[in-house]
Design an enzyme around this catalytic site. Structure first.
Site, mmCIF file in Angstrom:
data_model
loop_
_atom_site.group_PDB
_atom_site.id
_atom_site.type_symbol
_atom_site.label_atom_id
_atom_site.label_comp_id
_atom_site.label_asym_id
_atom_site.label_seq_id
_atom_site.Cartn_x
_atom_site.Cartn_y
_atom_site.Cartn_z
ATOM 1 N N GLY A 292 2.853 -1.167 4.384
ATOM 2 C CA GLY A 292 2.895 0.261 4.107
ATOM 3 C C GLY A 292 4.326 0.710 3.862
ATOM 4 O O GLY A 292 4.863 0.591 2.758
ATOM 5 N N GLY A 293 4.956 1.205 4.915
ATOM 6 C CA GLY A 293 6.297 1.799 4.797
ATOM 7 C C GLY A 293 7.304 0.932 4.058
ATOM 8 O O GLY A 293 8.034 1.409 3.171
ATOM 9 N N GLU B 88 -5.334 -5.303 10.627
ATOM 10 C CA GLU B 88 -4.327 -4.273 10.848
ATOM 11 C C GLU B 88 -4.595 -3.561 12.169
ATOM 12 O O GLU B 88 -5.412 -2.619 12.217
ATOM 13 C CB GLU B 88 -4.369 -3.245 9.718
ATOM 14 C CG GLU B 88 -4.107 -3.816 8.346
ATOM 15 C CD GLU B 88 -3.527 -2.754 7.422
ATOM 16 O OE1 GLU B 88 -2.403 -2.950 6.961
ATOM 17 O OE2 GLU B 88 -4.184 -1.734 7.197
ATOM 18 N N HIS C 260 -9.472 0.906 4.870
ATOM 19 C CA HIS C 260 -8.204 1.084 5.596
ATOM 20 C C HIS C 260 -8.458 2.008 6.792
ATOM 21 O O HIS C 260 -9.294 2.912 6.720
ATOM 22 C CB HIS C 260 -7.156 1.690 4.653
ATOM 23 C CG HIS C 260 -5.782 1.684 5.255
ATOM 24 N ND1 HIS C 260 -5.367 2.625 6.165
ATOM 25 C CD2 HIS C 260 -4.744 0.837 5.074
ATOM 26 C CE1 HIS C 260 -4.121 2.347 6.527
ATOM 27 N NE2 HIS C 260 -3.721 1.270 5.889
ATOM 28 N N SER D 28 3.449 -2.457 10.391
ATOM 29 C CA SER D 28 4.910 -2.477 10.529
ATOM 30 C C SER D 28 5.529 -3.830 10.192
ATOM 31 O O SER D 28 6.491 -4.261 10.829
ATOM 32 C CB SER D 28 5.332 -2.021 11.927
ATOM 33 O OG SER D 28 4.874 -0.698 12.158
ATOM 34 N N GLY E 214 2.420 2.018 10.805
ATOM 35 C CA GLY E 214 3.336 3.146 10.640
ATOM 36 C C GLY E 214 4.032 3.561 11.923
ATOM 37 O O GLY E 214 4.654 4.617 11.992
ATOM 38 N N GLU F 22 -6.943 4.438 7.876
ATOM 39 C CA GLU F 22 -6.779 5.875 7.564
ATOM 40 C C GLU F 22 -8.033 6.410 6.876
ATOM 41 O O GLU F 22 -8.421 7.554 7.081
ATOM 42 C CB GLU F 22 -5.523 6.078 6.703
ATOM 43 C CG GLU F 22 -4.258 5.895 7.547
ATOM 44 C CD GLU F 22 -3.047 5.389 6.793
ATOM 45 O OE1 GLU F 22 -3.025 5.469 5.547
ATOM 46 O OE2 GLU F 22 -2.113 4.901 7.460
ATOM 47 N N ASN G 152 0.872 -1.175 0.000
ATOM 48 C CA ASN G 152 0.000 0.000 0.000
ATOM 49 C C ASN G 152 0.910 1.227 0.000
ATOM 50 O O ASN G 152 1.485 1.569 1.024
ATOM 51 C CB ASN G 152 -0.881 -0.041 1.260
ATOM 52 C CG ASN G 152 -1.716 1.212 1.417
ATOM 53 O OD1 ASN G 152 -1.803 2.039 0.506
ATOM 54 N ND2 ASN G 152 -2.339 1.362 2.575
ATOM 55 N N TRP G 153 1.014 1.860 -1.160
ATOM 56 C CA TRP G 153 1.952 2.987 -1.280
ATOM 57 C C TRP G 153 1.386 4.277 -0.708
ATOM 58 O O TRP G 153 2.079 5.275 -0.614
ATOM 59 C CB TRP G 153 2.338 3.186 -2.751
ATOM 60 C CG TRP G 153 3.058 2.020 -3.371
ATOM 61 C CD1 TRP G 153 3.334 0.802 -2.794
ATOM 62 C CD2 TRP G 153 3.591 1.951 -4.704
ATOM 63 N NE1 TRP G 153 3.994 -0.008 -3.678
ATOM 64 C CE2 TRP G 153 4.171 0.668 -4.865
ATOM 65 C CE3 TRP G 153 3.622 2.847 -5.781
ATOM 66 C CZ2 TRP G 153 4.772 0.262 -6.056
ATOM 67 C CZ3 TRP G 153 4.227 2.450 -6.963
ATOM 68 C CH2 TRP G 153 4.813 1.165 -7.097
ATOM 69 N N LYS G 154 0.126 4.266 -0.370
ATOM 70 C CA LYS G 154 -0.545 5.443 0.208
ATOM 71 C C LYS G 154 -0.323 6.673 -0.674
ATOM 72 O O LYS G 154 -0.272 6.551 -1.891
ATOM 73 C CB LYS G 154 -0.088 5.670 1.652
ATOM 74 C CG LYS G 154 -0.182 4.397 2.491
ATOM 75 C CD LYS G 154 -0.049 4.651 3.949
ATOM 76 C CE LYS G 154 -0.040 3.331 4.694
ATOM 77 N NZ LYS G 154 -0.097 3.462 6.128
#
Ligand code: PEP
Length: 251
Positions: free
Chosen positions: A234-235, A167, A95, A213, A173, A97, A9-11
């Site tokens: 993510g990251g 999640e 998600h 993470s 993150g 977010e 997920n590159w956001k």
């Protein structure tokens, strides 16, 4: 046997040029990868270029959101038709977010899930508790509510195209990862809810990803748990080397 699925997920990261560079880096090692399903979910603006770069690749294309409507006066929204035209296969829905910053409720997520499934897009449906909810002993209650609400009225047959991502919000993150025991426990719990909703066969076939993470150093242990069928990253998905290493940890 459930095939593992690792999705990046590159956001809201990567320009078109950066996205192409990243996907080319991932392609260099994973283009022919059949053991694990690898999915990249760039921002909408880079979907076309990444889709072109992925032609003839085993790596699948996903996106990060989708409208619950077909077309029309919905300023700023993106429809299933627009996504399918770009060969998008997966769509991340609900998600945390989107839930916390944009007010997406289980009802909204459920409408999007139904719209995706009706239009041959595979939803990756995210659920997870906050730290406050975990500390109050409410993890199972919150996760069950989200699973039942977001996936209401989905049939056993439709579940073949659904992926659930557990999640824990406190692990996204933050560098904090759920322990393998904590993650496995909630994954098994989610599977038991699906069993109750649509039966044993669909529950057994459902792929449940862990997200929060996940990185090369912890991926193998998480992915070796019986109910953890992949990762939503993510990251660590923003850099080719770490994403590739996580996919390889799932082989
Ligand atoms: C995510 O946002 O889906 C996620 C898991 O992020 P990170 O890997 O950075 O925690």
């Amino acid at each position: 046997m459930r095939k593992k699925i690792i999705a990046g997920n590159w956001k809201m990261n990567k320009t078109v040029a950066e996205a192409v560079t990243l996907v080319q880096g991932i392609q260099a090692e994973l283009a022919g990868c059949l053991d694990v399903e690898a999915v990249v979910c760039p921002p909408f603006t880079a979907l076309k270029s990444v889709s072109d770069a992925l032609a003839d690749s085993q790596i699948k294309l996903g996106c990060q959101n989708m409208s619950d409507q077909d077309n029309g006066a919905y300023t700023g929204e993106i429809s299933h038709t627009m996504l399918r035209e770009l060969f998008v296969k997966y769509v991340i829905l609900g998600h945390s977010e989107r839930r916390s910053y944009y007010g997406e409720t289980d009802k909204i997520v459920n409408r999007k899930v139904k719209k995706a499934l009706a239009n041959t897009l595979r939803p990756i449906v995210c659920v997870g508790e906050t730290l406050e909810q975990r500390e109050a002993g409410r993890t199972e209650q919150v996760v069950e509510e989200q699973v039942r609400g977001s996936l209401a009225d989905i049939t056993a047959a439709q579940f073949e195209d659904v992926v659930v991502a557990y999640e824990p919000v406190w692990a996204i993150g933050t560098g904090k990862t759920a322990t393998t025991e904590q993650a496995q426990e909630v994954h098994a719990f989610i599977r038991s809810i699906i069993r109750d909703m649509v039966g044993e066969k669909a529950a057994k076939g459902l792929r449940i990803q862990y997200g929060g993470s996940m990185k090369p150093s912890n991926a193998k242990e998480l992915l070796s748990q019986p109910d953890i069928d992949g990762g939503l990253i993510g990251g660590a998905a923003l850099e080719a080397r770490s994403f590739i290493d996580i996919v390889k940890a799932g082989m």
